[in-house]
Design a protein around this motif. Sequence first.
Motif, PDB file in Angstrom:
ATOM      1  N   LEU A 143       8.602   8.543  -4.735  1.00  0.00           N
ATOM      2  CA  LEU A 143       7.875   8.279  -3.490  1.00  0.00           C
ATOM      3  C   LEU A 143       6.430   7.857  -3.770  1.00  0.00           C
ATOM      4  O   LEU A 143       5.919   6.935  -3.139  1.00  0.00           O
ATOM      5  N   GLY A 144       5.789   8.518  -4.685  1.00  0.00           N
ATOM      6  CA  GLY A 144       4.414   8.182  -5.030  1.00  0.00           C
ATOM      7  C   GLY A 144       4.290   6.782  -5.583  1.00  0.00           C
ATOM      8  O   GLY A 144       3.404   6.015  -5.191  1.00  0.00           O
ATOM      9  N   LEU A 145       5.188   6.421  -6.496  1.00  0.00           N
ATOM     10  CA  LEU A 145       5.132   5.079  -7.072  1.00  0.00           C
ATOM     11  C   LEU A 145       5.458   4.015  -6.041  1.00  0.00           C
ATOM     12  O   LEU A 145       4.887   2.922  -6.071  1.00  0.00           O
ATOM     13  N   SER A 146       6.355   4.314  -5.108  1.00  0.00           N
ATOM     14  CA  SER A 146       6.680   3.323  -4.088  1.00  0.00           C
ATOM     15  C   SER A 146       5.502   3.116  -3.134  1.00  0.00           C
ATOM     16  O   SER A 146       5.302   2.014  -2.619  1.00  0.00           O
ATOM     17  N   MET A 147       4.715   4.150  -2.901  1.00  0.00           N
ATOM     18  CA  MET A 147       3.548   4.007  -2.029  1.00  0.00           C
ATOM     19  C   MET A 147       2.420   3.249  -2.721  1.00  0.00           C
ATOM     20  O   MET A 147       1.672   2.527  -2.069  1.00  0.00           O
ATOM     21  N   VAL A 148       2.302   3.400  -4.023  1.00  0.00           N
ATOM     22  CA  VAL A 148       1.280   2.670  -4.773  1.00  0.00           C
ATOM     23  C   VAL A 148       1.596   1.186  -4.733  1.00  0.00           C
ATOM     24  O   VAL A 148       0.705   0.359  -4.552  1.00  0.00           O
TER      25      VAL A 148
END
Length: 59
Positions: free
Chosen positions: A39-44
Amino acid sequence: MLTTLLATQLSSDLRTPYAGYPAWALALGWATVGVPLTLGLSMVRGQGATGGDRKTINS
């Protein structure tokens, strides 16, 4: 590089669980790491305007 390392470690854990933990507990632990990381990488990465498409206040 990090993705390869995590995938190798996950497959190794599924084949031979360590410290006597059951496979379901290790899978739960990996999911606890994987979901927030994904989720974090997709938001970045994000979606939206690129730098050239943005309007500035002065224009």
